[in-house]
Motif scaffolding. Structure first.
Motif, PDB file in Angstrom:
ATOM      1  N   GLY A  48      -8.738   0.821  -8.277  1.00 21.90           N
ATOM      2  CA  GLY A  48      -8.125   0.471  -9.569  1.00 21.90           C
ATOM      3  C   GLY A  48      -6.615   0.398  -9.442  1.00 21.90           C
ATOM      4  O   GLY A  48      -6.014   0.982  -8.530  1.00 21.90           O
ATOM      5  N   LEU A  49      -6.011  -0.308 -10.371  1.00 21.05           N
ATOM      6  CA  LEU A  49      -4.576  -0.574 -10.298  1.00 21.05           C
ATOM      7  C   LEU A  49      -3.744   0.698 -10.455  1.00 21.05           C
ATOM      8  O   LEU A  49      -2.801   0.947  -9.700  1.00 21.05           O
ATOM      9  N   GLU A  50      -4.143   1.530 -11.422  1.00 22.24           N
ATOM     10  CA  GLU A  50      -3.322   2.712 -11.700  1.00 22.24           C
ATOM     11  C   GLU A  50      -3.284   3.670 -10.518  1.00 22.24           C
ATOM     12  O   GLU A  50      -2.228   4.119 -10.089  1.00 22.24           O
ATOM     13  N   LYS A  51      -4.447   3.971  -9.981  1.00 24.53           N
ATOM     14  CA  LYS A  51      -4.538   4.879  -8.826  1.00 24.53           C
ATOM     15  C   LYS A  51      -3.777   4.320  -7.629  1.00 24.53           C
ATOM     16  O   LYS A  51      -3.202   5.052  -6.826  1.00 24.53           O
ATOM     17  N   SER A  52      -3.811   3.002  -7.495  1.00 26.65           N
ATOM     18  CA  SER A  52      -3.120   2.371  -6.374  1.00 26.65           C
ATOM     19  C   SER A  52      -1.613   2.560  -6.509  1.00 26.65           C
ATOM     20  O   SER A  52      -0.920   2.852  -5.526  1.00 26.65           O
ATOM     21  N   LEU A  53      -1.114   2.397  -7.731  1.00 27.20           N
ATOM     22  CA  LEU A  53       0.317   2.595  -7.966  1.00 27.20           C
ATOM     23  C   LEU A  53       0.715   4.051  -7.714  1.00 27.20           C
ATOM     24  O   LEU A  53       1.754   4.337  -7.131  1.00 27.20           O
ATOM     25  N   GLU A  54      -0.156   4.958  -8.139  1.00 27.54           N
ATOM     26  CA  GLU A  54       0.086   6.395  -7.894  1.00 27.54           C
ATOM     27  C   GLU A  54       0.170   6.691  -6.399  1.00 27.54           C
ATOM     28  O   GLU A  54       1.044   7.406  -5.927  1.00 27.54           O
ATOM     29  N   LYS A  55      -0.773   6.115  -5.656  1.00 26.86           N
ATOM     30  CA  LYS A  55      -0.823   6.354  -4.212  1.00 26.86           C
ATOM     31  C   LYS A  55       0.446   5.830  -3.549  1.00 26.86           C
ATOM     32  O   LYS A  55       1.009   6.482  -2.660  1.00 26.86           O
ATOM     33  N   ALA A  56       0.904   4.660  -3.988  1.00 27.47           N
ATOM     34  CA  ALA A  56       2.122   4.085  -3.420  1.00 27.47           C
ATOM     35  C   ALA A  56       3.313   5.022  -3.642  1.00 27.47           C
ATOM     36  O   ALA A  56       4.125   5.243  -2.736  1.00 27.47           O
ATOM     37  N   THR A  57       3.396   5.582  -4.822  1.00 30.01           N
ATOM     38  CA  THR A  57       4.494   6.504  -5.146  1.00 30.01           C
ATOM     39  C   THR A  57       4.421   7.761  -4.277  1.00 30.01           C
ATOM     40  O   THR A  57       5.439   8.251  -3.772  1.00 30.01           O
ATOM     41  N   GLN A  89       0.486  -2.153   2.742  1.00 29.81           N
ATOM     42  CA  GLN A  89      -0.790  -2.820   2.468  1.00 29.81           C
ATOM     43  C   GLN A  89      -1.173  -2.677   0.991  1.00 29.81           C
ATOM     44  O   GLN A  89      -1.603  -3.636   0.353  1.00 29.81           O
ATOM     45  N   ILE A  90      -0.997  -1.470   0.464  1.00 30.48           N
ATOM     46  CA  ILE A  90      -1.352  -1.241  -0.938  1.00 30.48           C
ATOM     47  C   ILE A  90      -0.518  -2.142  -1.840  1.00 30.48           C
ATOM     48  O   ILE A  90      -1.022  -2.762  -2.775  1.00 30.48           O
ATOM     49  N   ARG A  91       0.772  -2.262  -1.540  1.00 28.20           N
ATOM     50  CA  ARG A  91       1.640  -3.133  -2.323  1.00 28.20           C
ATOM     51  C   ARG A  91       1.171  -4.582  -2.280  1.00 28.20           C
ATOM     52  O   ARG A  91       1.215  -5.288  -3.268  1.00 28.20           O
ATOM     53  N   ASP A  92       0.740  -5.007  -1.088  1.00 30.93           N
ATOM     54  CA  ASP A  92       0.219  -6.376  -0.953  1.00 30.93           C
ATOM     55  C   ASP A  92      -0.956  -6.598  -1.892  1.00 30.93           C
ATOM     56  O   ASP A  92      -1.065  -7.617  -2.556  1.00 30.93           O
TER      57      ASP A  92
END
Lengths: 296, 296
Positions: free
Chosen positions: B254-263, B219-222
């Motif tokens: 925010g975009l950065e935190k979202s990318l962090e969470k995905a990782t 979902q986050i990636r979407d």
């Protein structure tokens, strides 16, 4: 006598519905409210009553045994009404004397409440299969209901009904709509009750013939009542079919022929019950009279 | 290697879908066309792939054994997209680069095709229970999927998603939406595959943790892709979430935190797989990389 028994079973079913459709305190509680609204909006409860009584007549056991299954059938019936009433479909404002689901909760919530009811019906059935020692009977009964409700049954009937609003239709198409949109789930209620009750092959044949007659009778009576009933009696706008330029049994065959057909179906239904040797079919006979005489 | 295998399974699933969704010559054929249109409209087929591969990894048998069950899961996913895209819901014109179902067949037929797919999914499952010697496994797997899809799962998530379009939302509500609207059915695909494959209690625990991570990651990636992708890559209107003033993981965190969470979720998923002793989890690991790197 019949009416009292009918009332008792109806009350029993509605108590079960009350218990099952409490609204939990949760982020999505509005969809539970919406589902509850339509599940508790009244109606004759004819499908669950048929399932319960057929089970009892065939098995000799208490109809209470299969109440969860019967309520699941009512969920399927209710979801179909909620979706059919949508502006994108039949665009009905009233159902059973109350504003339709989408008028209270919005089109989006009505779509989701309908989806929720359909899903819950089958979730309930899977739960019954999982929890029962009669796995094969519950599986066969569920498959029967799912097949009657799908694109080759109730949904198929609604599809053709919608298409036929847009153009002329022959009486074969009308029969298709009646058979599938209304009759199949009613028949299926009887057949699934018979499966759960362990009906013999011969009993099943008789009950299927009875079910077929009752199912079509039910639709024809609806069309007749739309023509001759008042809005108050119907709990919906009388004459809505004509207003919507909708073809019905009555607009195609005329009122007199429709009444004749209803009477003929009563006789077929009674004859089918006559072949159920050694079973107390009094209630199912009473239902025939009730359907022919009912006002709404 | 991973991509090739993924492609092979996808082709196998789509061949099965082709076979199952032929349009019969019948009065209601348009609803079959509509169902076929959305079932054959592409997509990653991630849910059936997960069910098939999890089954294979756990049982050591061929994933072909449970293809009908896996396709039934894809029907549930597809019905949810058809209904979500409706004007009364998210009002989307494009899906996977093609006009949405209601834009081709009309709102009424899209509602009925969605209903038809949901019903057919469960009808298929009842048929599998009826025809299988593994009745208990098929029943448990079906119950798992039905529970994940209903008002306490996917539908519940969509309800809250719709409500939240209308007002501010905290991150707890957003988590609820992600968890239920998207993740639950993805998780359920893995869990039902594990049930059908006969997973041990320990294996099930690891797979559930993996499933949970994969589901949220998805979902986050979407949401990230909606922000940074082009319409061409996405096959739908890019930035539609912002246009619709829709809250997403990205708009809240925010975009950065979202990318962090995905990782972070990738690491959890990999660790969970590490606990599956003696099983070849290479494909499921490959999927983690694929999800993190995928463009659409």
């Amino acid at each position: 006598m019949f009416k009292e028994e009918m009332g008792e079973i109806k009350t029993f079913i509605e108590e079960e519905i009350e218990k099952l459709f409490r609204v939990p305190s949760s982020p999505q509680s509005v969809v539970f409210e919406s589902m509850r609204y339509s599940m508790t909006a009244g109606g004759k409860r004819i499908r669950p009553i048929l399932a319960l009584k057929t089970y009892e007549i065939v098995s000799g056991k208490s109809y209470r045994d299969i109440v969860k299954f019967a309520v699941a059938i009512e969920m399927i019936h209710t979801y179909s009404l909620v979706h059919d009433d949508l502006p994108a479909m039949d665009n009905d404002d009233y159902r059973r004397g109350k504003p339709t689901n989408h008028r209270v909760y919005g089109d989006d919530m009505a779509i989701l409440a309908g989806d929720g009811l359909l899903n819950l019906a089958y979730e309930t059935m899977f739960g019954l299969i999982a929890g029962s020692e009669e796995k094969e009977k519950y599986t066969a009964a569920s498959l029967e209901v799912a097949s009657a409700s799908g694109v080759n049954g109730m949904i198929g009937g609604q599809v053709v009904d919608i298409l036929s609003d847009r153009k002329d239709m022959d009486s074969g198409t009308l029969d298709y709509i009646h058979k599938n949109k209304t009759s199949r789930l009613i028949e299926s209620s009887i057949i699934s009750g018979a499966i759960l009750g362990g009906a013999s092959g011969e009993e099943m044949e008789s009950l299927k013939l009875y079910a077929e007659s009752i199912g079509l009778m039910f639709q024809i009576r609806d069309d007749i009542l739309d023509r001759i009933g008042s809005s108050e009696e119907l709990g919906k706008t009388a004459g809505i079919d004509e207003i919507n330029d909708k073809m019905t049994y009555v607009t195609v065959h005329g009122l007199e022929k429709s009444l004749e057909k209803a009477t003929e179906l009563c006789e077929t239904a009674r004859a089918a019950l006559g072949r159920m040797k050694g079973k107390d079919t009094e209630f199912l006979e009473g239902l025939v009279d009730y359907l022919v005489c009912r006002k709404a």
